[in-house]
Design a protein around this motif. Structure first.
Motif, PDB file in Angstrom:
ATOM      1  N   SER A 197      20.669  58.906  46.853  1.00  0.00           N
ATOM      2  CA  SER A 197      20.112  57.938  47.866  1.00  0.00           C
ATOM      3  C   SER A 197      19.825  56.721  46.793  1.00  0.00           C
ATOM      4  CB  SER A 197      19.314  58.467  48.809  1.00  0.00           C
ATOM      5  OG  SER A 197      17.928  58.389  48.141  1.00  0.00           O
ATOM      6  N   SER A 198      19.650  55.632  47.403  1.00  0.00           N
ATOM      7  CA  SER A 198      19.287  54.398  46.521  1.00  0.00           C
ATOM      8  C   SER A 198      18.011  54.701  45.462  1.00  0.00           C
ATOM      9  CB  SER A 198      19.026  53.269  47.533  1.00  0.00           C
ATOM     10  OG  SER A 198      20.386  53.081  48.239  1.00  0.00           O
ATOM     11  N   VAL A 199      17.239  55.172  46.294  1.00  0.00           N
ATOM     12  CA  VAL A 199      15.565  55.150  45.358  1.00  0.00           C
ATOM     13  C   VAL A 199      15.656  56.323  44.532  1.00  0.00           C
ATOM     14  CG1 VAL A 199      14.101  53.643  46.672  1.00  0.00           C
ATOM     15  CG2 VAL A 199      14.289  56.123  47.206  1.00  0.00           C
TER      16      VAL A 199
ATOM     17  N   ASP B 122      26.201  45.194  54.361  1.00  0.00           N
ATOM     18  CA  ASP B 122      27.408  45.538  55.462  1.00  0.00           C
ATOM     19  C   ASP B 122      26.961  46.578  56.352  1.00  0.00           C
ATOM     20  OD1 ASP B 122      28.908  43.784  54.033  1.00  0.00           O
ATOM     21  OD2 ASP B 122      30.281  45.101  53.010  1.00  0.00           O
ATOM     22  N   ARG B 123      26.242  47.499  55.585  1.00  0.00           N
ATOM     23  CA  ARG B 123      25.785  48.871  56.521  1.00  0.00           C
ATOM     24  C   ARG B 123      24.894  48.275  57.528  1.00  0.00           C
ATOM     25  NH1 ARG B 123      23.902  53.939  53.600  1.00  0.00           N
ATOM     26  NH2 ARG B 123      21.942  52.817  53.307  1.00  0.00           N
ATOM     27  N   LEU B 124      23.897  47.282  57.199  1.00  0.00           N
ATOM     28  CA  LEU B 124      22.822  46.755  58.247  1.00  0.00           C
ATOM     29  C   LEU B 124      23.666  46.200  59.117  1.00  0.00           C
ATOM     30  CD1 LEU B 124      19.656  46.112  58.109  1.00  0.00           C
ATOM     31  CD2 LEU B 124      20.527  43.856  57.489  1.00  0.00           C
TER      32      LEU B 124
ATOM     33  N   ALA C 296      24.299  55.132  62.267  1.00  0.00           N
ATOM     34  CA  ALA C 296      23.598  54.025  62.176  1.00  0.00           C
ATOM     35  C   ALA C 296      22.353  54.337  61.345  1.00  0.00           C
ATOM     36  CB  ALA C 296      23.219  53.414  63.268  1.00  0.00           C
ATOM     37  N   LYS C 297      21.881  53.518  60.529  1.00  0.00           N
ATOM     38  CA  LYS C 297      20.502  53.551  60.127  1.00  0.00           C
ATOM     39  C   LYS C 297      19.409  53.164  60.872  1.00  0.00           C
ATOM     40  CE  LYS C 297      18.601  53.369  55.165  1.00  0.00           C
ATOM     41  NZ  LYS C 297      18.192  54.970  55.056  1.00  0.00           N
ATOM     42  N   THR C 298      19.052  53.625  61.651  1.00  0.00           N
ATOM     43  CA  THR C 298      17.982  53.321  62.626  1.00  0.00           C
ATOM     44  C   THR C 298      16.464  53.581  62.182  1.00  0.00           C
ATOM     45  OG1 THR C 298      17.786  55.042  64.129  1.00  0.00           O
ATOM     46  CG2 THR C 298      19.633  53.989  64.630  1.00  0.00           C
TER      47      THR C 298
ATOM     48  N   VAL D  57      12.312  62.587  63.446  1.00  0.00           N
ATOM     49  CA  VAL D  57      12.975  63.570  63.092  1.00  0.00           C
ATOM     50  C   VAL D  57      13.328  64.064  61.814  1.00  0.00           C
ATOM     51  CG1 VAL D  57      15.183  65.209  63.428  1.00  0.00           C
ATOM     52  CG2 VAL D  57      14.155  63.777  65.510  1.00  0.00           C
ATOM     53  N   ASN D  58      13.656  63.015  60.987  1.00  0.00           N
ATOM     54  CA  ASN D  58      14.046  63.164  59.595  1.00  0.00           C
ATOM     55  C   ASN D  58      12.671  63.462  58.855  1.00  0.00           C
ATOM     56  OD1 ASN D  58      15.945  61.653  60.828  1.00  0.00           O
ATOM     57  ND2 ASN D  58      17.027  61.133  59.007  1.00  0.00           N
ATOM     58  N   MET D  59      11.640  63.047  59.119  1.00  0.00           N
ATOM     59  CA  MET D  59      10.257  63.018  58.561  1.00  0.00           C
ATOM     60  C   MET D  59       9.788  64.503  58.888  1.00  0.00           C
ATOM     61  SD  MET D  59       9.918  60.414  56.782  1.00  0.00           S
ATOM     62  CE  MET D  59      11.672  60.468  56.509  1.00  0.00           C
TER      63      MET D  59
ATOM     64  N   ILE E 279      27.186  61.538  59.895  1.00  0.00           N
ATOM     65  CA  ILE E 279      26.027  61.164  58.960  1.00  0.00           C
ATOM     66  C   ILE E 279      26.410  59.874  58.489  1.00  0.00           C
ATOM     67  CG2 ILE E 279      26.201  63.634  58.137  1.00  0.00           C
ATOM     68  CD1 ILE E 279      27.988  62.733  55.928  1.00  0.00           C
ATOM     69  N   LEU E 280      25.289  59.289  57.885  1.00  0.00           N
ATOM     70  CA  LEU E 280      25.316  57.870  57.392  1.00  0.00           C
ATOM     71  C   LEU E 280      26.254  57.968  56.070  1.00  0.00           C
ATOM     72  CD1 LEU E 280      23.414  55.502  58.097  1.00  0.00           C
ATOM     73  CD2 LEU E 280      22.117  56.072  56.230  1.00  0.00           C
ATOM     74  N   PRO E 281      27.126  56.979  55.906  1.00  0.00           N
ATOM     75  CA  PRO E 281      28.077  56.553  54.605  1.00  0.00           C
ATOM     76  C   PRO E 281      26.893  56.178  53.862  1.00  0.00           C
ATOM     77  CG  PRO E 281      28.709  55.248  56.304  1.00  0.00           C
ATOM     78  CD  PRO E 281      27.457  55.935  56.989  1.00  0.00           C
ATOM     79  N   GLY E 282      26.813  56.811  52.566  1.00  0.00           N
ATOM     80  CA  GLY E 282      25.944  56.463  51.353  1.00  0.00           C
ATOM     81  C   GLY E 282      26.410  55.338  50.542  1.00  0.00           C
ATOM     82  N   THR E 283      25.618  54.471  50.204  1.00  0.00           N
ATOM     83  CA  THR E 283      25.989  53.509  49.071  1.00  0.00           C
ATOM     84  C   THR E 283      25.954  54.256  47.846  1.00  0.00           C
ATOM     85  OG1 THR E 283      23.837  52.807  49.097  1.00  0.00           O
ATOM     86  CG2 THR E 283      25.198  51.612  50.483  1.00  0.00           C
ATOM     87  N   THR E 284      24.816  55.234  47.606  1.00  0.00           N
ATOM     88  CA  THR E 284      24.842  55.585  46.341  1.00  0.00           C
ATOM     89  C   THR E 284      25.733  56.572  46.173  1.00  0.00           C
ATOM     90  OG1 THR E 284      22.394  55.634  46.505  1.00  0.00           O
ATOM     91  CG2 THR E 284      23.305  56.740  44.750  1.00  0.00           C
ATOM     92  N   GLN E 285      26.311  57.671  47.245  1.00  0.00           N
ATOM     93  CA  GLN E 285      27.359  58.364  47.104  1.00  0.00           C
ATOM     94  C   GLN E 285      28.695  57.660  46.700  1.00  0.00           C
ATOM     95  OE1 GLN E 285      29.944  58.403  50.108  1.00  0.00           O
ATOM     96  NE2 GLN E 285      31.203  59.424  48.475  1.00  0.00           N
ATOM     97  N   ARG E 286      29.012  56.357  47.292  1.00  0.00           N
ATOM     98  CA  ARG E 286      30.148  55.797  47.000  1.00  0.00           C
ATOM     99  C   ARG E 286      30.175  55.176  45.392  1.00  0.00           C
ATOM    100  NH1 ARG E 286      32.327  51.247  50.777  1.00  0.00           N
ATOM    101  NH2 ARG E 286      31.579  49.685  48.915  1.00  0.00           N
TER     102      ARG E 286
ATOM    103  N   PRO F 199      17.576  64.242  54.887  1.00  0.00           N
ATOM    104  CA  PRO F 199      17.237  63.516  55.943  1.00  0.00           C
ATOM    105  C   PRO F 199      17.091  62.118  55.535  1.00  0.00           C
ATOM    106  CG  PRO F 199      15.875  65.487  55.832  1.00  0.00           C
ATOM    107  CD  PRO F 199      16.706  65.433  54.585  1.00  0.00           C
ATOM    108  N   THR F 200      17.152  61.626  54.223  1.00  0.00           N
ATOM    109  CA  THR F 200      17.027  60.402  53.612  1.00  0.00           C
ATOM    110  C   THR F 200      18.073  60.444  52.421  1.00  0.00           C
ATOM    111  OG1 THR F 200      15.307  60.873  51.968  1.00  0.00           O
ATOM    112  CG2 THR F 200      14.821  59.902  54.181  1.00  0.00           C
ATOM    113  N   SER F 201      19.155  61.332  52.374  1.00  0.00           N
ATOM    114  CA  SER F 201      19.998  61.225  51.132  1.00  0.00           C
ATOM    115  C   SER F 201      21.530  61.908  51.721  1.00  0.00           C
ATOM    116  CB  SER F 201      19.522  62.082  50.176  1.00  0.00           C
ATOM    117  OG  SER F 201      19.337  63.583  50.671  1.00  0.00           O
TER     118      SER F 201
HETATM  119  N1  PLP Z   1      21.614  59.651  54.687  1.00  0.00           N
HETATM  120  C1  PLP Z   1      20.645  59.162  55.231  1.00  0.00           C
HETATM  121  C2  PLP Z   1      20.197  59.775  56.504  1.00  0.00           C
HETATM  122  C3  PLP Z   1      19.727  58.438  54.548  1.00  0.00           C
HETATM  123  O1  PLP Z   1      18.546  57.849  55.245  1.00  0.00           O
HETATM  124  C4  PLP Z   1      20.044  57.843  53.404  1.00  0.00           C
HETATM  125  C5  PLP Z   1      19.268  56.761  52.859  1.00  0.00           C
HETATM  126  O2  PLP Z   1      18.117  56.568  52.757  1.00  0.00           O
HETATM  127  C6  PLP Z   1      21.189  58.193  52.733  1.00  0.00           C
HETATM  128  C7  PLP Z   1      22.139  59.134  53.445  1.00  0.00           C
HETATM  129  C8  PLP Z   1      21.709  57.642  51.518  1.00  0.00           C
HETATM  130  O3  PLP Z   1      22.098  56.456  51.438  1.00  0.00           O
HETATM  131  P1  PLP Z   1      21.891  55.391  50.242  1.00  0.00           P
HETATM  132  O4  PLP Z   1      22.602  56.074  49.304  1.00  0.00           O
HETATM  133  O5  PLP Z   1      22.726  54.122  50.966  1.00  0.00           O
HETATM  134  O6  PLP Z   1      20.473  55.054  50.002  1.00  0.00           O
END
Ligand code: PLP
Length: 282
Positions: A247-249, A51-53, A150-152, A157-159, A207-214, A186-188
């Motif tokens: 985050s997922s991983v 859905d996020r994709l 969006a997860k572009t 910048v994040n890196m 911010i990106l709505p996180g699937t893991t947070q949910r 940057p990834t969480s």
């Molecule tokens: N915020 C950012 C910027 C991310 O890149 C990520 C995942 O890579 C997340 C949050 C966490 O998202 P998810 O829990 O869906 O992996």
């Protein structure tokens, strides 16, 4: 170990080149992606990831993704995986070739092993630093073209922020807005525990709505926690009972040190949250 699958169900050889040098993802970071965790052959939160994709693609005016085809590609990776029990499956979707609308978008799913550093962080926790992202929490609504929800593929910048953390002797980053409020890693996604309440910043602040947070919130709520999505000031993190990056991983990773100062010992809370999170997938 790597497994590459395309949306037509075919497998590729991950050591071979498939990307044109004029691909928009390569030239401009113009594309979207997801990273899905697979454990023992079962993808976690695949529906929310897809859905996020689709949401990210819509924000970039990319053609609507065929979610069934993406799901099949993930399954193809899983079916052909001969490695450890956990896989990080990256879904990559770029616009195609620069200036050539006849070239189809590039879409693939790539299964990879989980980095040792991430596994160690899950077990031992991490030191993080706060870094200013340089804009206010109202920016997402004022300037939607910044694509903050969006997860572009534009993660340079994040890196760079992660490398800055390393220079400061830490392993991860918590971005803050100009008003001092907590954004995300940057990834969480950032989680904070205070008493029996679990907090995360609201998704409308860029911010990106996180699937893991949910998923963690769902599990925590079942275990008797109150969960709240509301603004958090960076100062509050210092006095919290626990700060975590999700985050997922990385799943739920404990932040034990912030800006060089030790945070409250949150090992018990961490263990409880991890157990509740894992129980959902047992
Ligand atoms: N915020 C950012 C910027 C991310 O890149 C990520 C995942 O890579 C997340 C949050 C966490 O998202 P998810 O829990 O869906 O992996």
């Amino acid at each position: 170990m790597r497994v590459l699958a395309f949306l037509d169900g075919t497998l590729g050889d991950p050591a071979q080149p498939y990307v044109r040098v004029d691909n928009t993802g390569v030239l401009r970071g113009d594309g979207v992606f997801e990273t899905v965790l697979v454990v023992d052959g079962k993808p976690r939160e695949l529906g929310p990831h897809l859905d996020r994709l689709a949401r990210s693609a819509a924000l970039l005016d990319l053609p609507e993704p065929d979610l069934e085809a993406w799901e099949r590609a993930v399954q193809t990776v899983i079916d052909n995986w001969r490695g450890p029990s956990e896989i990080a499956v990256k879904l990559v979707y770029t616009r195609g070739a620069e200036g050539d609308p006849d070239v189809e978008p590039l879409c693939y799913a790539l299964g990879m092993e989980i980095d040792e550093k991430i596994k160690r962080a899950r077990a031992e926790g991490i030191a993080a630093v706060t870094l200013d992202r340089g804009f206010g929490p109202d920016i997402a609504e004022r300037a939607p073209w910044l694509l903050l929800g969006a997860k572009t593929l534009s993660y340079a910048v994040n890196m760079a922020a992660l490398r800055e953390a390393e220079r400061r002797g830490a392993q991860d980053v918590i971005f803050t807005a100009t008003d001092g409020s907590v954004l995300e890693g940057p990834t969480s996604t950032v989680l904070m525990a205070k008493g029996r309440t679990l907090y995360t910043p609201p998704p409308n602040i860029g911010i990106l709505p996180g699937t893991t947070q949910r998923s963690v919130f769902r599990a925590a709520q079942k275990a008797g926690w109150t969960v709240k999505s509301e603004p958090i000031s960076a100062d509050e993190l210092v006095s919290a009972d626990g700060v975590f990056l999700a985050s997922s991983v990385r799943k739920v990773t404990r932040v034990h040190t912030l800006n060089g100062k030790p945070l409250a010992d949150s090992r018990d809370i961490h263990a409880e949250l991890c157990e509740a999170y894992e129980a959902q997938y047992a």
